[in-house]
Design a protein around this motif. Sequence first.
Motif, PDB file in Angstrom:
ATOM      1  N   TYR A 104      91.247  41.578  76.639  1.00 51.98           N
ATOM      2  CA  TYR A 104      91.103  40.920  75.489  1.00 51.98           C
ATOM      3  C   TYR A 104      91.425  39.474  75.824  1.00 51.98           C
ATOM      4  O   TYR A 104      92.250  39.156  76.649  1.00 51.98           O
ATOM      5  N   LYS A 105      90.895  38.489  75.299  1.00 51.44           N
ATOM      6  CA  LYS A 105      91.183  37.060  75.295  1.00 51.44           C
ATOM      7  C   LYS A 105      91.988  36.627  74.082  1.00 51.44           C
ATOM      8  O   LYS A 105      91.116  36.789  72.915  1.00 51.44           O
ATOM      9  N   ILE A 106      92.788  36.137  74.345  1.00 53.27           N
ATOM     10  CA  ILE A 106      93.877  35.363  73.096  1.00 53.27           C
ATOM     11  C   ILE A 106      93.638  34.157  73.224  1.00 53.27           C
ATOM     12  O   ILE A 106      94.356  33.279  74.334  1.00 53.27           O
ATOM     13  N   GLU A 107      93.215  33.443  72.100  1.00 53.49           N
ATOM     14  CA  GLU A 107      93.065  31.829  72.241  1.00 53.49           C
ATOM     15  C   GLU A 107      92.881  31.296  70.896  1.00 53.49           C
ATOM     16  O   GLU A 107      92.225  31.836  70.082  1.00 53.49           O
ATOM     17  N   LYS A 108      93.964  30.248  70.634  1.00 57.84           N
ATOM     18  CA  LYS A 108      93.883  29.687  69.369  1.00 57.84           C
ATOM     19  C   LYS A 108      94.053  30.385  68.221  1.00 57.84           C
ATOM     20  O   LYS A 108      93.416  30.505  67.223  1.00 57.84           O
ATOM     21  N   GLY A 109      94.932  31.574  68.376  1.00 58.03           N
ATOM     22  CA  GLY A 109      95.427  32.530  67.344  1.00 58.03           C
ATOM     23  C   GLY A 109      94.427  33.450  67.177  1.00 58.03           C
ATOM     24  O   GLY A 109      94.682  34.439  66.171  1.00 58.03           O
ATOM     25  N   VAL A 110      93.418  33.580  68.012  1.00 61.61           N
ATOM     26  CA  VAL A 110      92.220  34.770  67.562  1.00 61.61           C
ATOM     27  C   VAL A 110      92.183  35.647  69.081  1.00 61.61           C
ATOM     28  O   VAL A 110      92.161  35.269  70.104  1.00 61.61           O
ATOM     29  N   ILE A 111      92.166  36.763  68.582  1.00 63.41           N
ATOM     30  CA  ILE A 111      92.248  37.977  69.627  1.00 63.41           C
ATOM     31  C   ILE A 111      90.788  38.589  69.778  1.00 63.41           C
ATOM     32  O   ILE A 111      90.247  39.062  68.683  1.00 63.41           O
ATOM     33  N   THR A 112      90.206  38.546  70.802  1.00 65.06           N
ATOM     34  CA  THR A 112      88.740  38.662  70.957  1.00 65.06           C
ATOM     35  C   THR A 112      88.569  40.041  72.099  1.00 65.06           C
ATOM     36  O   THR A 112      88.957  39.625  73.254  1.00 65.06           O
ATOM     37  N   LEU A 113      87.845  40.911  71.903  1.00 66.20           N
ATOM     38  CA  LEU A 113      87.594  41.775  72.955  1.00 66.20           C
ATOM     39  C   LEU A 113      86.582  41.231  74.077  1.00 66.20           C
ATOM     40  O   LEU A 113      85.601  40.768  73.577  1.00 66.20           O
ATOM     41  N   LEU A 114      86.873  41.047  75.000  1.00 67.91           N
ATOM     42  CA  LEU A 114      86.102  40.285  76.099  1.00 67.91           C
ATOM     43  C   LEU A 114      85.358  41.294  77.002  1.00 67.91           C
ATOM     44  O   LEU A 114      84.080  40.826  77.434  1.00 67.91           O
ATOM     45  N   ASN A 115      85.800  42.391  77.456  1.00 70.69           N
ATOM     46  CA  ASN A 115      85.352  43.410  78.306  1.00 70.69           C
ATOM     47  C   ASN A 115      86.008  44.776  78.037  1.00 70.69           C
ATOM     48  O   ASN A 115      86.726  44.805  77.431  1.00 70.69           O
TER      49      ASN A 115
END
Length: 182
Positions: free
Chosen positions: A163-174
Amino acid sequence: MYLNIDKNSLEISGLVFDEYYVLDNRNISEINDILKNVSLIFLSGGDTYIQNKFFNDINLKRYLNKDMIIVGISAGSINMATISYNSPECKDDLIHSSVLNGLGLTDINIEPHFVVDDLDTDDKVLQREDILKESYNRIIYALPDNSYILISNGVNKVYGKCYKIEKGVITLLNDDNQVLEI
């Protein structure tokens, strides 16, 4: 115990070394001899803050070079960054800064043992809030167990779920069983 587990695992994989050492306060006076011809270094897990303090106290950074293979596990992987982010797991962790001077091996910050579904549990609220707040200062790559980042020849690849956590947002990256250059 962990040295023996790692040694046995390496031998099963066909990697055998002449000598194996655990570097800690018992043999700190021998650091020059221990690290001068090292081929592989494992930076183990444990308390990230205590490990970071030890690494800085012995100035481990000055002994590391590009010819060494360095493997970080949990706290060890957190401390590999130039500026290491150590998320607080409980209120007692707040007595120390979450931002530490790391070993300078990478600019990638990771959050190991990450379970996205656990972030809403009562015992993870403090950690979640701190991670999200810190993600405004730096990107954090959150890795569940069995995922890792390999840095080789200047290329960074994440293997497994991330997961990429950036600017308060958690996004599944891979996702599991995938490889992605980051």
